[in-house]
Motif scaffolding. Structure first.
Motif, PDB file in Angstrom:
ATOM      1  N   LEU A  31       0.854  -1.191   0.000  1.00 48.93           N
ATOM      2  CA  LEU A  31       0.000   0.000   0.000  1.00 48.93           C
ATOM      3  C   LEU A  31       0.890   1.242   0.000  1.00 48.93           C
ATOM      4  N   ARG A  32       0.754   2.084  -1.013  1.00 53.63           N
ATOM      5  CA  ARG A  32       1.536   3.328  -1.073  1.00 53.63           C
ATOM      6  C   ARG A  32       0.588   4.510  -1.229  1.00 53.63           C
ATOM      7  N   LYS A  33       0.768   5.482  -0.349  1.00 51.32           N
ATOM      8  CA  LYS A  33      -0.084   6.676  -0.378  1.00 51.32           C
ATOM      9  C   LYS A  33       0.753   7.853   0.092  1.00 51.32           C
ATOM     10  N   SER A  49      21.250   2.732  -6.009  1.00 52.45           N
ATOM     11  CA  SER A  49      20.146   1.928  -5.498  1.00 52.45           C
ATOM     12  C   SER A  49      19.031   2.868  -5.046  1.00 52.45           C
ATOM     13  N   ASP A  50      17.859   2.321  -4.777  1.00 55.60           N
ATOM     14  CA  ASP A  50      16.703   3.183  -4.509  1.00 55.60           C
ATOM     15  C   ASP A  50      16.401   3.335  -3.016  1.00 55.60           C
ATOM     16  N   GLY A  51      15.246   3.919  -2.711  1.00 56.42           N
ATOM     17  CA  GLY A  51      14.858   4.216  -1.339  1.00 56.42           C
ATOM     18  C   GLY A  51      15.061   3.054  -0.390  1.00 56.42           C
ATOM     19  N   ASP A  79      16.165  -2.150  -2.969  1.00 57.91           N
ATOM     20  CA  ASP A  79      15.939  -3.351  -3.774  1.00 57.91           C
ATOM     21  C   ASP A  79      16.216  -3.130  -5.261  1.00 57.91           C
ATOM     22  N   ARG A  80      16.271  -1.876  -5.698  1.00 56.40           N
ATOM     23  CA  ARG A  80      16.547  -1.624  -7.123  1.00 56.40           C
ATOM     24  C   ARG A  80      18.022  -1.343  -7.347  1.00 56.40           C
ATOM     25  N   ASN A  81      18.465  -1.490  -8.580  1.00 56.73           N
ATOM     26  CA  ASN A  81      19.846  -1.132  -8.924  1.00 56.73           C
ATOM     27  C   ASN A  81      19.910  -0.589 -10.330  1.00 56.73           C
ATOM     28  N   GLY A 115       5.897  -7.381 -10.857  1.00 59.56           N
ATOM     29  CA  GLY A 115       5.729  -7.530  -9.402  1.00 59.56           C
ATOM     30  C   GLY A 115       6.568  -8.691  -8.915  1.00 59.56           C
ATOM     31  N   TRP A 116       7.448  -8.396  -7.955  1.00 57.48           N
ATOM     32  CA  TRP A 116       8.372  -9.439  -7.496  1.00 57.48           C
ATOM     33  C   TRP A 116       7.640 -10.612  -6.878  1.00 57.48           C
ATOM     34  N   LYS A 117       6.425 -10.352  -6.358  1.00 60.08           N
ATOM     35  CA  LYS A 117       5.671 -11.412  -5.675  1.00 60.08           C
ATOM     36  C   LYS A 117       5.423 -12.616  -6.581  1.00 60.08           C
ATOM     37  N   LEU A 145       1.447   6.014 -16.941  1.00 55.56           N
ATOM     38  CA  LEU A 145       1.341   5.105 -18.092  1.00 55.56           C
ATOM     39  C   LEU A 145       2.752   4.762 -18.551  1.00 55.56           C
ATOM     40  N   ARG A 146       3.015   3.465 -18.680  1.00 59.66           N
ATOM     41  CA  ARG A 146       4.338   3.045 -19.132  1.00 59.66           C
ATOM     42  C   ARG A 146       4.218   2.440 -20.525  1.00 59.66           C
ATOM     43  N   ILE A 147       5.118   2.849 -21.408  1.00 62.80           N
ATOM     44  CA  ILE A 147       5.195   2.234 -22.740  1.00 62.80           C
ATOM     45  C   ILE A 147       6.558   1.561 -22.837  1.00 62.80           C
TER      46      ILE A 147
HETATM   47  C1  G16 Z   1       7.836  -2.480  -7.418  1.00 62.00           C
HETATM   48  C2  G16 Z   1       7.754  -3.964  -7.520  1.00 62.00           C
HETATM   49  C3  G16 Z   1       8.400  -4.438  -8.794  1.00 62.00           C
HETATM   50  C4  G16 Z   1       7.798  -3.702  -9.990  1.00 62.00           C
HETATM   51  C5  G16 Z   1       7.931  -2.216  -9.783  1.00 62.00           C
HETATM   52  C6  G16 Z   1       7.284  -1.388 -10.860  1.00 62.00           C
HETATM   53  O1  G16 Z   1       9.155  -2.096  -7.249  1.00 62.00           O
HETATM   54  O2  G16 Z   1       8.400  -4.573  -6.424  1.00 62.00           O
HETATM   55  O3  G16 Z   1       8.222  -5.811  -8.893  1.00 62.00           O
HETATM   56  O4  G16 Z   1       8.446  -4.075 -11.164  1.00 62.00           O
HETATM   57  O5  G16 Z   1       7.327  -1.864  -8.571  1.00 62.00           O
HETATM   58  O6  G16 Z   1       5.905  -1.513 -10.759  1.00 62.00           O
HETATM   59  P1  G16 Z   1       4.957  -0.555 -11.539  1.00 62.00           P
HETATM   60  O7  G16 Z   1       5.368  -0.634 -12.982  1.00 62.00           O
HETATM   61  O8  G16 Z   1       3.602  -1.131 -11.270  1.00 62.00           O
HETATM   62  O9  G16 Z   1       5.134   0.846 -11.016  1.00 62.00           O
HETATM   63  P2  G16 Z   1       9.576  -1.195  -6.013  1.00 62.00           P
HETATM   64  O10 G16 Z   1      11.047  -1.025  -6.154  1.00 62.00           O
HETATM   65  O11 G16 Z   1       8.798   0.076  -6.186  1.00 62.00           O
HETATM   66  O12 G16 Z   1       9.149  -1.953  -4.804  1.00 62.00           O
END
Ligand code: G16
Length: 555
Positions: free
Chosen positions: A23-25, A283-285, A288-290, A352-354, A507-509
């Motif tokens: 949940l992100r808000k 890396s991110d907040g 987990d990203r790189n 989604g990593w899940k 929107l992602r393309i």
């Molecule tokens: C999350 C998920 C990733 C997903 C990414 C982008 O990353 O853990 O699996 O690929 O969001 O998702 P969306 O395209 O829906 O924005 P993170 O690093 O934000 O937790």
């Protein structure tokens, strides 16, 4: 003194549907009375918590973390947990939480983070529950949490004096349900130890001592202390190899998303000509990203996954080979070509990593990756930014040991020569009105019948669909995971709405074309994909329907 469990009356909210990752808000949304408590109670009510169980709790250090941690500790005590493991100062990277859940066999964990989204009082906050395999809760759990959050009428808590989460050690409490312990653990050591079991630290140390220069940007986020311990203390990199390594509640006003737009300072250093460092990463907040960069060179996340898979046996943890690979649907097919060569299976899952968890638990895949700057392996059940950085350094160290050369660009070019290049780019249109974004998706879906066979310049559409995933392990089905336009020559355009934004819609393309000709593989992706980009805009009518003239972010 015994602390009494209290039952507090509440009313459900309708907007607590977990997105791609929890949940992100906006922080202000979480600050509404009972908002956080309702969501936490809905999670606890969905789980069958054994009395006395242990919960892991940690976050990326962003604003509201400390408040949320105190709230979760109190609610965990009231809901039958006997112990909570908390990272010192409330800080734990997402992969570190995954590791701690697995190492100490805790009954899952709560991660407090909105990942790459901006932080601070006016920024974003987030919360997600990871199950006992260390990975994000699957949809059957998050769907139930959402259903419960709409009809919740009460939550349970115990009021404690503020728990000191800055000092390592244990604090014991007595509640009318029994003993409850808060254990503050070192946020870094367990994770750094794990990395040392996977990679050849001696070889990396040698590479770094040879004059090979690296730069790691923690973006004022959670990986700062981890990078200090791993790169400086254990691998003897110079202090100047690190930048922005002090975590801050608002990421120093920045956007902790490691891409070419938001990691602009690192990108400027890495593209500064002959004197640029040999290797760069960010890396991110929540760690987990790189993003991987070479001297004046950018590695797409899709290519990074393919290169790591192709070179996995150079790394101690994977020296006997990998079982299989998996990538999210919008991620390029570069790794598929490596899988064919290695004769291992390659799975395509939704974003989604899940969705990787079941495959890893079943031993079907070892490496996984996503175009959204996520790569990892079955050592944890999350994507892992520093793991990817160490993997690259380990492979480069082996190349250096072999012929005295360690170049990211040379590795990529050799990879393309062998496998061909899946030219790839993602264009994001952020914070556009939700109705406009939905109209674009509907407009494309409305052409599903007429598009196949149609020619657009050099390209002909072969088929189109809305991606559905059938999980081969638990039989679950996930529909509407992104619209794909597939072309006869194997190129493709994917349209998808992000599930992690908090403002309007994103929107992602995703654009991809295969280039087997080595004389054309060096071309800039935006140039090589120029015709595809036009076709995408034509099919989607994006300008007419949204008014957006240009993408916000191009990677
Ligand atoms: C999350 C998920 C990733 C997903 C990414 C982008 O990353 O853990 O699996 O690929 O969001 O998702 P969306 O395209 O829906 O924005 P993170 O690093 O934000 O937790």
């Amino acid at each position: 003194m015994q602390n009494q469990v209290q039952t507090i009356s509440t009313q459900g909210f309708n907007d607590q549907k977990p997105g791609t990752s929890g949940l992100r808000k906006k922080v202000q949304v979480f600050q509404q009375p009972h908002y956080l408590e309702n969501f936490v109670q809905s999670i606890f009510d969905t789980l069958d918590v054994p009395l006395g169980a242990t919960l892991t709790v940690g976050g990326d250090g962003r604003y509201y973390n400390r408040h949320a941690i105190q709230t979760i500790i109190e609610m965990a005590a009231a809901n039958g947990f006997g112990r909570v493991l908390v990272g010192q100062a409330g800080i734990l990277s997402t992969p570190a939480v995954s590791h701690i859940i697995r190492k100490y066999h805790t009954f899952g964990g709560m991660i407090l983070s909105a990942s790459h989204n901006q932080g601070g009082v006016h920024g974003d906050f987030g919360i997600k529950y990871n199950i006992s395999n260390g990975g994000p809760a699957p949809e059957k759990i998050t769907d139930e949490v959402f259903a419960k959050s709409k009809v919740i009428t009460q939550y349970k808590t115990v009021k404690f004096a503020p728990v000191d989460i800055n000092t390592l050690g244990e604090t014991e409490f007595e509640t009318d349900q029994g003993k409850f312990t808060v254990q503050v653990i070192d946020a870094v050591q367990d994770y750094a130890d794990l990395m040392q079991t996977l990679f050849d630290f001696a070889a990396i140390k040698k590479l770094l001592a040879s004059g090979f220069k690296m730069k790691f940007d923690a973006m004022h986020a959670v990986t700062g202390p981890y990078a200090q311990e791993i790169f400086v203390n254990r691998l003897c990199a110079s202090e100047s190899s690190l930048m922005n390594c002090v975590p801050s509640e608002d990421f120093n006003g920045g956007h902790p998303d490691p891409n070419l737009t938001y990691a602009a300072d690192l990108v400027a250093i890495m593209f500064s000509g002959a004197n640029a460092p040999d290797f760069g990463a960010a890396s991110d907040g929540d760690g987990d990203r790189n993003m991987i960069l070479g001297k004046n060179f950018f590695v797409t996340p899709s290519d990074s996954l393919a290169v790591l898979a192709a070179n996995a046996t150079l790394v101690p943890a994977y020296s006997s080979g990998i079982a299989g690979v998996a990538r999210s649907m919008p991620t390029s097919g570069a790794v598929d070509r490596v899988a064919v060569k290695l004769q291992i299976p390659c799975y395509e899952t939704p974003t989604g990593w899940k969705f990787f968890g079941n495959l890893m638990d079943a031993g079907k895949v070892t490496l996984c990756g996503e175009e959204s700057f996520g790569t990892s392996s079955s050592h944890v059940r999350e994507k892992d930014g520093l793991w990817a950085v160490l993997f690259w350094l380990n492979v480069l160290a082996q190349k250096y040991a072999l012929d005295g050369k360690a170049s990211v660009e040379a590795m990529l070019k050799a990879h393309w020569l062998e496998f061909g290049r899946n030219v790839y780019s993602r264009h994001d249109y952020e914070a556009i009105p939700t109705e406009a974004a939905n109209a674009v998706m509907q407009h494309i879906k409305g052409q599903f019948e007429s598009l196949p066979g149609q020619k657009f310049g050099h390209y002909q559409v072969s088929s189109c669909d809305d991606f559905s995933y059938h999980d081969s392990i638990d039989g679950s089905v996930s529909n509407n995971q992104g619209v794909r336009i597939l072309f006869v020559d194997g190129s493709r355009i994917v349209f998808r709405l992000s599930g992690t934004g908090t403002e309007g819609a994103t929107l992602r393309i995703y654009l991809e074309a295969y280039e087997p000709d080595s004389h054309k593989q060096h071309l800039d992706a935006q140039i090589a994909l120029a015709e595809m980009i036009k076709i995408g805009l034509q099919i989607s009518q994006l300008l007419a329907l949204t008014g957006c003239v240009e993408p916000t972010v191009i990677t």
